[in-house]
Design a protein around this motif. Sequence first.
Motif, PDB file in Angstrom:
ATOM      1  N   MET A   1       0.846  -1.175   0.000  1.00  0.00           N
ATOM      2  CA  MET A   1       0.000   0.000   0.000  1.00  0.00           C
ATOM      3  C   MET A   1       0.888   1.233   0.000  1.00  0.00           C
ATOM      4  O   MET A   1       1.822   1.333   0.787  1.00  0.00           O
ATOM      5  N   PHE A   2       0.593   2.151  -0.905  1.00  0.00           N
ATOM      6  CA  PHE A   2       1.335   3.397  -0.933  1.00  0.00           C
ATOM      7  C   PHE A   2       0.376   4.538  -1.229  1.00  0.00           C
ATOM      8  O   PHE A   2      -0.765   4.337  -1.634  1.00  0.00           O
ATOM      9  N   ALA A   3       0.866   5.751  -1.004  1.00  0.00           N
ATOM     10  CA  ALA A   3       0.070   6.948  -1.267  1.00  0.00           C
ATOM     11  C   ALA A   3       0.986   8.029  -1.817  1.00  0.00           C
ATOM     12  O   ALA A   3       2.202   8.000  -1.613  1.00  0.00           O
ATOM     13  N   ILE A   4       0.382   8.966  -2.503  1.00  0.00           N
ATOM     14  CA  ILE A   4       1.103  10.153  -2.963  1.00  0.00           C
ATOM     15  C   ILE A   4       0.504  11.333  -2.221  1.00  0.00           C
ATOM     16  O   ILE A   4      -0.699  11.580  -2.302  1.00  0.00           O
ATOM     17  N   ILE A   5       1.362  12.040  -1.469  1.00  0.00           N
ATOM     18  CA  ILE A   5       0.904  13.171  -0.670  1.00  0.00           C
ATOM     19  C   ILE A   5       1.529  14.453  -1.192  1.00  0.00           C
ATOM     20  O   ILE A   5       2.520  14.418  -1.923  1.00  0.00           O
ATOM     21  N   GLU A   6       0.944  15.569  -0.788  1.00  0.00           N
ATOM     22  CA  GLU A   6       1.484  16.875  -1.150  1.00  0.00           C
ATOM     23  C   GLU A   6       1.737  17.657   0.129  1.00  0.00           C
ATOM     24  O   GLU A   6       0.857  17.786   0.978  1.00  0.00           O
ATOM     25  N   THR A   7       2.960  18.141   0.279  1.00  0.00           N
ATOM     26  CA  THR A   7       3.314  19.009   1.397  1.00  0.00           C
ATOM     27  C   THR A   7       4.441  19.929   0.950  1.00  0.00           C
ATOM     28  O   THR A   7       5.363  19.513   0.259  1.00  0.00           O
ATOM     29  N   GLY A   8       4.320  21.186   1.314  1.00  0.00           N
ATOM     30  CA  GLY A   8       5.343  22.164   0.939  1.00  0.00           C
ATOM     31  C   GLY A   8       5.397  22.422  -0.554  1.00  0.00           C
ATOM     32  O   GLY A   8       6.441  22.802  -1.077  1.00  0.00           O
ATOM     33  N   GLY A   9       4.296  22.186  -1.271  1.00  0.00           N
ATOM     34  CA  GLY A   9       4.277  22.420  -2.706  1.00  0.00           C
ATOM     35  C   GLY A   9       4.930  21.317  -3.509  1.00  0.00           C
ATOM     36  O   GLY A   9       5.085  21.439  -4.722  1.00  0.00           O
ATOM     37  N   LEU A  39      -3.171  12.686  -2.680  1.00  0.00           N
ATOM     38  CA  LEU A  39      -3.559  12.777  -4.081  1.00  0.00           C
ATOM     39  C   LEU A  39      -3.952  11.426  -4.667  1.00  0.00           C
ATOM     40  O   LEU A  39      -4.799  11.362  -5.556  1.00  0.00           O
ATOM     41  N   LEU A  40      -3.342  10.340  -4.175  1.00  0.00           N
ATOM     42  CA  LEU A  40      -3.581   9.013  -4.732  1.00  0.00           C
ATOM     43  C   LEU A  40      -3.319   7.970  -3.667  1.00  0.00           C
ATOM     44  O   LEU A  40      -2.401   8.126  -2.857  1.00  0.00           O
ATOM     45  N   ILE A  41      -4.119   6.914  -3.668  1.00  0.00           N
ATOM     46  CA  ILE A  41      -3.884   5.778  -2.772  1.00  0.00           C
ATOM     47  C   ILE A  41      -3.981   4.511  -3.597  1.00  0.00           C
ATOM     48  O   ILE A  41      -4.912   4.347  -4.395  1.00  0.00           O
ATOM     49  N   ASP A  42      -3.004   3.608  -3.424  1.00  0.00           N
ATOM     50  CA  ASP A  42      -3.024   2.313  -4.086  1.00  0.00           C
ATOM     51  C   ASP A  42      -2.979   1.241  -3.011  1.00  0.00           C
ATOM     52  O   ASP A  42      -2.025   1.172  -2.242  1.00  0.00           O
ATOM     53  N   LYS A  43      -4.031   0.410  -2.959  1.00  0.00           N
ATOM     54  CA  LYS A  43      -4.099  -0.651  -1.972  1.00  0.00           C
ATOM     55  C   LYS A  43      -4.410  -1.954  -2.690  1.00  0.00           C
ATOM     56  O   LYS A  43      -5.499  -2.125  -3.229  1.00  0.00           O
ATOM     57  N   ASP A  44      -3.442  -2.852  -2.732  1.00  0.00           N
ATOM     58  CA  ASP A  44      -3.587  -4.164  -3.364  1.00  0.00           C
ATOM     59  C   ASP A  44      -4.061  -4.056  -4.812  1.00  0.00           C
ATOM     60  O   ASP A  44      -4.939  -4.790  -5.260  1.00  0.00           O
ATOM     61  N   GLU A  46      -5.828  -1.775  -6.177  1.00  0.00           N
ATOM     62  CA  GLU A  46      -7.003  -0.916  -6.313  1.00  0.00           C
ATOM     63  C   GLU A  46      -6.561   0.526  -6.084  1.00  0.00           C
ATOM     64  O   GLU A  46      -6.079   0.876  -5.012  1.00  0.00           O
ATOM     65  N   THR A  47      -6.732   1.358  -7.082  1.00  0.00           N
ATOM     66  CA  THR A  47      -6.226   2.730  -7.034  1.00  0.00           C
ATOM     67  C   THR A  47      -7.373   3.723  -6.901  1.00  0.00           C
ATOM     68  O   THR A  47      -8.354   3.640  -7.615  1.00  0.00           O
ATOM     69  N   LYS A  48      -7.209   4.664  -5.959  1.00  0.00           N
ATOM     70  CA  LYS A  48      -8.149   5.775  -5.811  1.00  0.00           C
ATOM     71  C   LYS A  48      -7.398   7.057  -6.129  1.00  0.00           C
ATOM     72  O   LYS A  48      -6.360   7.336  -5.536  1.00  0.00           O
ATOM     73  N   ILE A  49      -7.944   7.820  -7.063  1.00  0.00           N
ATOM     74  CA  ILE A  49      -7.326   9.074  -7.467  1.00  0.00           C
ATOM     75  C   ILE A  49      -8.230  10.212  -7.017  1.00  0.00           C
ATOM     76  O   ILE A  49      -9.440  10.181  -7.243  1.00  0.00           O
ATOM     77  N   GLY A  50      -7.650  11.214  -6.363  1.00  0.00           N
ATOM     78  CA  GLY A  50      -8.424  12.342  -5.855  1.00  0.00           C
ATOM     79  C   GLY A  50      -8.674  13.407  -6.897  1.00  0.00           C
ATOM     80  O   GLY A  50      -8.008  13.466  -7.925  1.00  0.00           O
ATOM     81  N   GLU A  51      -9.645  14.263  -6.599  1.00  0.00           N
ATOM     82  CA  GLU A  51      -9.974  15.371  -7.488  1.00  0.00           C
ATOM     83  C   GLU A  51     -10.109  16.661  -6.706  1.00  0.00           C
ATOM     84  O   GLU A  51     -11.209  17.106  -6.457  1.00  0.00           O
ATOM     85  N   PRO A  52      -9.131  17.338  -6.212  1.00  0.00           N
ATOM     86  CA  PRO A  52      -7.707  17.007  -6.288  1.00  0.00           C
ATOM     87  C   PRO A  52      -7.237  16.059  -5.186  1.00  0.00           C
ATOM     88  O   PRO A  52      -6.185  15.454  -5.310  1.00  0.00           O
ATOM     89  N   PHE A  53      -7.997  15.935  -4.071  1.00  0.00           N
ATOM     90  CA  PHE A  53      -7.568  15.067  -2.981  1.00  0.00           C
ATOM     91  C   PHE A  53      -8.569  13.937  -2.776  1.00  0.00           C
ATOM     92  O   PHE A  53      -9.761  14.085  -3.050  1.00  0.00           O
ATOM     93  N   VAL A  54      -8.077  12.807  -2.258  1.00  0.00           N
ATOM     94  CA  VAL A  54      -8.942  11.678  -1.944  1.00  0.00           C
ATOM     95  C   VAL A  54      -9.684  12.008  -0.650  1.00  0.00           C
ATOM     96  O   VAL A  54      -9.057  12.306   0.368  1.00  0.00           O
ATOM     97  N   GLN A  55     -11.009  11.955  -0.691  1.00  0.00           N
ATOM     98  CA  GLN A  55     -11.803  12.319   0.486  1.00  0.00           C
ATOM     99  C   GLN A  55     -11.686  11.243   1.564  1.00  0.00           C
ATOM    100  O   GLN A  55     -11.737  10.057   1.283  1.00  0.00           O
ATOM    101  N   GLY A  56     -11.512  11.693   2.806  1.00  0.00           N
ATOM    102  CA  GLY A  56     -11.433  10.778   3.943  1.00  0.00           C
ATOM    103  C   GLY A  56     -10.099  10.094   4.098  1.00  0.00           C
ATOM    104  O   GLY A  56      -9.913   9.314   5.031  1.00  0.00           O
ATOM    105  N   ALA A  57      -9.148  10.351   3.219  1.00  0.00           N
ATOM    106  CA  ALA A  57      -7.834   9.717   3.304  1.00  0.00           C
ATOM    107  C   ALA A  57      -6.874  10.604   4.073  1.00  0.00           C
ATOM    108  O   ALA A  57      -6.917  11.828   3.977  1.00  0.00           O
ATOM    109  N   LYS A  58      -6.014   9.981   4.865  1.00  0.00           N
ATOM    110  CA  LYS A  58      -4.971  10.741   5.547  1.00  0.00           C
ATOM    111  C   LYS A  58      -3.783   9.846   5.843  1.00  0.00           C
ATOM    112  O   LYS A  58      -3.898   8.627   5.887  1.00  0.00           O
ATOM    113  N   VAL A  59      -2.666  10.501   6.039  1.00  0.00           N
ATOM    114  CA  VAL A  59      -1.414   9.814   6.339  1.00  0.00           C
ATOM    115  C   VAL A  59      -0.950  10.306   7.702  1.00  0.00           C
ATOM    116  O   VAL A  59      -0.788  11.509   7.908  1.00  0.00           O
TER     117      VAL A  59
END
Length: 103
Positions: A1-9, A39-44, A46-59
């Motif tokens: 499982m991985f995610a793509i996050i945005e911080t500091g631009g 911005l994106l979560i991939d779990k097994d 199954e990919t969820k792509i946000g518009e612009p962020f995935v709702q309810g997702a956090k790291v």
Amino acid sequence: MFAIIETGGKQYRVEEGLELNVDLLKAETGDNLSIDSVLLIDKDGETKIGEPFVQGAKVECEVLGHARGKKIVVFHKLAKKDSRKTQGHRQDYTKIKVKSITA
């Protein structure tokens, strides 16, 4: 499982247990952070792509410390003007460790 996050631009690909340097955050060493700009979560597969962020997702992350990067030299020269300027820069970083990714 991985995610793509945005911080500091900037965008980072993170996994649980990963330690990485991000731009300086206002947090003390040992604090827990919750990054909601996922911005994106991939779990097994199954990919969820946000518009612009995935709702309810956090790291969830833990702050390990603060540091400064290697010094770089910025040199400006105007040709035919005999004008030169040398300047240095060191970027401030916060080292974080990813504890969990929730979707």
